[in-house]
Design an enzyme around this catalytic site. Structure first.
Site, PDB file in Angstrom:
ATOM      1  N   CYS A  94       0.885  -1.185   0.049  1.00 15.25           N
ATOM      2  CA  CYS A  94       0.102  -0.204  -0.110  1.00 15.25           C
ATOM      3  C   CYS A  94       0.899   1.202  -0.029  1.00 15.25           C
ATOM      4  O   CYS A  94       0.651   2.226  -0.628  1.00 15.25           O
ATOM      5  CB  CYS A  94      -0.919   0.033   1.315  1.00 15.25           C
ATOM      6  SG  CYS A  94      -2.127  -1.276   1.261  1.00 15.25           S
ATOM      7  N   GLN A  95       1.721   1.285   0.804  1.00 11.71           N
ATOM      8  CA  GLN A  95       2.824   2.165   0.970  1.00 11.71           C
ATOM      9  C   GLN A  95       3.479   2.487  -0.534  1.00 11.71           C
ATOM     10  O   GLN A  95       3.567   3.761  -0.937  1.00 11.71           O
ATOM     11  CB  GLN A  95       4.063   2.196   1.857  1.00 11.71           C
ATOM     12  CG  GLN A  95       3.296   2.094   3.365  1.00 11.71           C
ATOM     13  CD  GLN A  95       4.532   1.745   4.357  1.00 11.71           C
ATOM     14  OE1 GLN A  95       5.553   1.443   4.115  1.00 11.71           O
ATOM     15  NE2 GLN A  95       3.947   1.751   5.415  1.00 11.71           N
TER      16      GLN A  95
END
EC number: 1.11.1.24
Length: 165
Positions: free
Chosen positions: A60-61
């Site tokens: 997600c990062q």
């Protein structure tokens, strides 16, 4: 219902992504100031919805960083990263990472995940969102959608951004 995987194990969502060519459902998501915003907040702009389970996970990062970098200079376009994280955590991540071209929005008091068909129904991830990318044009019509088949994988950035070229 759609089926994806997490580390090879099947997971089910509550529905399907909005279809390409359909009107994007309205939403209510919470911004960094704890103010609820809707699709109308971005009227007249093209929107990239980077839907992720949590900004506390590496994939997600990475997707947030890449959309920040790749979509930053697209004309008349906003990139929204949408997760179940509280706005405080989203803001902290964006500030630490120097992410300035992505707007973090939280699903924490919203029906967004259900309305967009990305609510995970089972496994240890139940209640979070599946990983997906939607591109919505300036008239709020869906012009691209990808439900990422393996939640630990990154989305197809090239295909998502190609519709905006």
């Amino acid at each position: 219902m759609a089926t994806i995987t997490f580390q090879g194990k099947p997971l089910n969502t509550n529905g399907e992504l909005p279809a390409v060519g359909s009107a994007a459902p309205d939403f209510k998501l919470t911004n960094r100031k704890l103010v609820d915003v809707s699709l109308a907040e971005f009227a007249g702009k093209r929107k990239v919805l980077n839907i992720v389970p949590s900004l506390d996970t590496p994939t997600c990062q990475t997707s947030t960083r890449k959309f920040n970098e790749k979509a930053a200079h697209l004309p008349n376009t906003v990139v929204l990263v949408i997760s179940a994280d509280l706005p405080f955590a989203q803001v902290r991540f964006c500030e630490i990472e120097g992410i300035k071209h992505v707007i973090p929005l939280s699903t924490f008091r919203s029906s967004f995940a259900h309305d967009y068909g990305v609510l995970l129904l089972d496994s240890i991830l139940a209640g979070l969102t599946a990983r997906a990318v939607l591109v919505i044009d300036e008239h709020d019509k869906v012009i691209y959608g990808q439900l990422v088949p393996e939640i630990a994988d990154e989305p197809d950035y090239t295909a998502a951004l190609a519709v905006l070229a």
